[in-house]
Design a protein around this motif. Structure first.
Motif, PDB file in Angstrom:
ATOM      1  N   ARG A  95      12.300   1.447  -2.559  1.00 39.56           N
ATOM      2  CA  ARG A  95      11.331   2.074  -1.656  1.00 39.56           C
ATOM      3  C   ARG A  95      10.796   1.094  -0.602  1.00 39.56           C
ATOM      4  NH1 ARG A  95       7.345   5.605  -5.197  1.00 39.56           N
ATOM      5  NH2 ARG A  95       6.040   5.266  -3.364  1.00 39.56           N
TER       6      ARG A  95
ATOM      7  N   LYS B  19      -1.332  -3.268 -10.278  1.00 38.84           N
ATOM      8  CA  LYS B  19      -2.409  -3.981  -9.578  1.00 38.84           C
ATOM      9  C   LYS B  19      -1.768  -4.734  -8.418  1.00 38.84           C
ATOM     10  CE  LYS B  19      -5.927  -7.446 -10.846  1.00 38.84           C
ATOM     11  NZ  LYS B  19      -6.296  -8.413 -11.890  1.00 38.84           N
TER      12      LYS B  19
ATOM     13  N   ASP C 232       9.968  -0.207 -13.340  1.00 37.81           N
ATOM     14  CA  ASP C 232       9.784   0.282 -11.965  1.00 37.81           C
ATOM     15  C   ASP C 232      10.297  -0.685 -10.892  1.00 37.81           C
ATOM     16  OD1 ASP C 232       8.608   2.722 -12.657  1.00 37.81           O
ATOM     17  OD2 ASP C 232       6.616   1.830 -12.820  1.00 37.81           O
TER      18      ASP C 232
ATOM     19  N   CYS D 299       0.840  -1.209   0.000  1.00 39.64           N
ATOM     20  CA  CYS D 299       0.000   0.000   0.000  1.00 39.64           C
ATOM     21  C   CYS D 299       0.874   1.258   0.000  1.00 39.64           C
ATOM     22  CB  CYS D 299      -0.929   0.018   1.219  1.00 39.64           C
ATOM     23  SG  CYS D 299      -2.269  -1.199   1.114  1.00 39.64           S
ATOM     24  N   GLU D 300       2.014   1.176   0.685  1.00 32.72           N
ATOM     25  CA  GLU D 300       2.906   2.334   0.788  1.00 32.72           C
ATOM     26  C   GLU D 300       3.599   2.659  -0.542  1.00 32.72           C
ATOM     27  OE1 GLU D 300       5.523   1.349   3.980  1.00 32.72           O
ATOM     28  OE2 GLU D 300       3.946   1.472   5.504  1.00 32.72           O
ATOM     29  N   VAL D 301       3.626   1.695  -1.478  1.00 36.63           N
ATOM     30  CA  VAL D 301       4.247   1.954  -2.798  1.00 36.63           C
ATOM     31  C   VAL D 301       3.219   1.734  -3.918  1.00 36.63           C
ATOM     32  CG1 VAL D 301       6.587   1.402  -2.020  1.00 36.63           C
ATOM     33  CG2 VAL D 301       5.149  -0.429  -2.913  1.00 36.63           C
ATOM     34  N   ALA D 302       1.949   1.921  -3.584  1.00 32.36           N
ATOM     35  CA  ALA D 302       0.855   1.631  -4.529  1.00 32.36           C
ATOM     36  C   ALA D 302       0.997   2.403  -5.834  1.00 32.36           C
ATOM     37  CB  ALA D 302      -0.489   1.939  -3.871  1.00 32.36           C
ATOM     38  N   ASP D 303       1.605   3.599  -5.786  1.00 33.74           N
ATOM     39  CA  ASP D 303       1.753   4.418  -7.006  1.00 33.74           C
ATOM     40  C   ASP D 303       2.646   3.755  -8.053  1.00 33.74           C
ATOM     41  OD1 ASP D 303       3.693   5.092  -4.837  1.00 33.74           O
ATOM     42  OD2 ASP D 303       4.659   6.231  -6.446  1.00 33.74           O
ATOM     43  N   LEU D 304       3.476   2.777  -7.612  1.00 34.56           N
ATOM     44  CA  LEU D 304       4.362   2.079  -8.550  1.00 34.56           C
ATOM     45  C   LEU D 304       3.704   0.837  -9.162  1.00 34.56           C
ATOM     46  CD1 LEU D 304       7.723   2.053  -6.524  1.00 34.56           C
ATOM     47  CD2 LEU D 304       7.241   3.380  -8.592  1.00 34.56           C
TER      48      LEU D 304
END
Length: 573
Positions: A443, A420, A436, A412-417
């Motif tokens: 990260r 899905k 990525d 969740c903390e790296v969801a932007d990467l």
């Protein structure tokens, strides 16, 4: 390579061990083990020791069960077209089999068929193309098993197309800020939904399906013994889907394993035979590590329909061919997994030994093996581990975690990467662009609050028991605590300061170490260790005293029975 550091911990839960032992008719050792497995009182322990199939919970207690059974009974009687939608793993295959057999028995010559998604083409669970195909085929009713609880959009489409939908599942229900969101099906049976009245929620999809058939058979006055003929498939799925062997699950597996010996299913019998197992003496281990992987291999490397066809087939020659195919697929899977595991370990040792969270990219690895290899990495390094493979559109991967790291929160903390992702504290799945991956690794490690102590595995000892106290009665009593597995782990005993008299390395692969050991009171016995024999000899150089964590067993050879210790962990002193 140095032996992995580990901490040995002694369980210290309290109870009236002697009083309970007297009332239950077992030794205090057995009571201590049950207490260590979370059993609190005499009633729970009595059910654990002496429970029967009469102690299974009434399926009508499950929320939505009678509604689901009523809909299906009406459709069966009316001769409507029903399609079962399963899943590609062992639980999905067994669930589909149970529903197919049950519906056919209830409907006579009803129009019932099935669909199982393709792992790579379709992904997990019911999808839009499966639903549209069902509509084209004139299907009246869809019944999911081991999936469907999260398919809100897909089931909405099925309803718009005029189909009746019954969801049977056991996975977590999706939530939003307002709480759980159930799919818009005509009936939902899932023990994880809010307001559930069923006493035990940790059952697998096949047990939910089996319970549904129980209600249908009762309503249609089909004899209960015919329902019990499906018990072994509920048991196989419970072990194969790594459900906790507690409460009702333990009874289902205990009696299901016994029942496999008299199974009427030619495919199951043949698969056991092809793997050179004794069908009358199967353990949860045999299901989890031999039979289960064969049933899963089709869904991993080809199609889960191979396993289902084998279970449904009656012709012995065709059954034999399908059983051979599954065993061969599993052998290929094992080779591919071993190769991937070796590559992953080498990659970590070369580049990522200082990382707290391991992220390995194996572009050529089959995507269905990523989770198994991640699990092996986690075991090897005792660190959270992700294994990524090359997919058609992006990289895909699976992760397996340790107790100290909440894997889903980490994602969740790296969801932007991520394209899905999904999962829970101990396991997760994801898709990510290849470009990525390095940033993903950086990260995750930057965010991880893990310390070196978190990477040291803890081994929990049940009883510090000198081997002098072990006798055949205790070994027999331990067998009565089976089946062992997730949530009912095999008991572990410990003894310190044993002298090694001599050591022999046995086996074609030199992976069995036989030791003649002596306690400090002069009591001799044999110890057996399943490990790299040459590595053990290297470690042992100049050291002849060890501490051991063990499980007692009886070795029978040429009519002579001797007690021996199966050594699980050891430390030189």
């Amino acid at each position: 390579m140095q032996k992995k550091k580990e901490i040995w911990m002694l369980q210290t839960k309290r109870a009236d061990f002697n009083g309970l032992a007297m009332r239950l008719g077992v030794s205090p050792v057995a009571v201590r083990i049950m207490r260590n497995r979370g059993l609190l009182d005499e009633r729970e322990m009595r059910k654990y020791l002496y429970g029967t199939l009469d102690d299974l919970y009434d399926p009508r207690q499950m929320k939505g069960m009678e509604t689901a059974a009523g809909i299906i009974e009406k459709k069966l009687i009316e001769g409507k077209k029903i399609r079962i939608i399963g899943d590609y793993d062992i639980d999905g295959v067994c669930s589909t089999y149970i529903l197919l057999k049950g519906f056919h028995r209830a409907a006579g010559n009803g129009q019932i068929d099935y669909e199982i998604p393709d792992r790579i083409r379709d992904g997990y669970g019911i999808n839009e193309s499966i639903i549209r195909q069902a509509a084209e085929d004139g299907i009246d009713t869809l019944v999911t098993c081991d999936n469907g609880i999260a398919a809100l959009k897909e089931i909405s489409i099925a309803k718009q197309l005029g189909m009746t939908v019954v969801v049977t599942d056991h996975h977590e229900v999706p939530v939003d800020v307002y709480g759980q969101i159930l799919p818009p099906a005509d009936a939902v049976v899932d023990p994880k939904q809010d307001g559930e009245t069923y006493p035990y929620h940790e059952i697998c999809g096949a047990v939910v399906a089996w319970k549904l058939i129980n209600v249908i058979y009762e309503d249609l006055e089909i004899p209960e013994h015919e329902w019990m003929e499906l018990l072994e498939f509920a048991a196989i799925a419970t072990v194969g889907d790594v459900m906790k062997l507690q409460d009702e699950n333990r009874l289902i597996v205990k009696y299901g394993l016994k029942k496999i010996g008299s199974t009427k299913n030619t495919g199951l019998r043949m698969l056991v035979e092809k793997n050179n197992l004794d069908i009358n003496n199967l353990s949860a281990y045999h299901i989890g590590f031999v039979i289960g992987p064969c049933l899963n291999a089709g869904g991993r490397l080809k199609s889960a329909k191979v396993a289902l066809r084998m279970l449904l087939e009656q012709d012995p020659d065709r059954v034999s061919g399908l059983a051979d195919e599954l065993k061969e697929l599993n052998d290929v899977r094992k080779d591919m997994t071993a190769k991937g595991e070796t590559e992953a370990i080498e990659q970590v040792e070369r580049f990522y030994m200082s990382d707290k969270v391991l992220v390995v990219f194996l572009p050529e690895c089959h995507e269905s093996l990523a989770g198994i290899i991640a699990g092996r990495l986690r075991e090897h390094f005792h660190k959270p581990s992700f294994v990524l493979t090359r997919g058609e559109q992006s990289a895909k991967g699976s992760g397996r975690s340790i107790e100290a790291y909440h894997m889903y929160q980490g994602l969740c903390e790296v969801a932007d990467l991520l394209v899905k992702f999904g999962g829970h504290p101990m396991a997760a799945g994801l898709s990510i662009e290849e470009s990525d991956i390095d940033e993903f690794r950086r990260r995750l490690n930057e965010n991880a609050k893990l310390t070196e102590d978190d990477f040291v595995p803890q081994i929990w000892i049940d009883v510090p028991m000198p081997f002098e106290y072990v006798n055949e009665k205790i070994v027999d009593e331990l067998k009565g605590l089976e089946p062992f597995g997730q949530g009912n782990e095999k008991p572990l005993f410990a003894q310190k300061s044993l002298t090694i008299r001599n050591v022999r390395v046995l086996g074609k692969n030199r992976n069995v170490v036989k030791m003649n050991l002596v306690t400090n009171t002069g009591h001799p016995f044999d110890g057996l260790l399943f490990a790299d024999g040459d590595r053990f000899l290297e470690e042992q150089t100049g050291q002849n005293t060890i501490d051991m964590i063990y499980y007692p067993d009886v070795n029978e050879y040429n009519g002579t029975r001797t007690l021996q210790a199966i050594i699980k962990n050891y430390k030189f002193r």
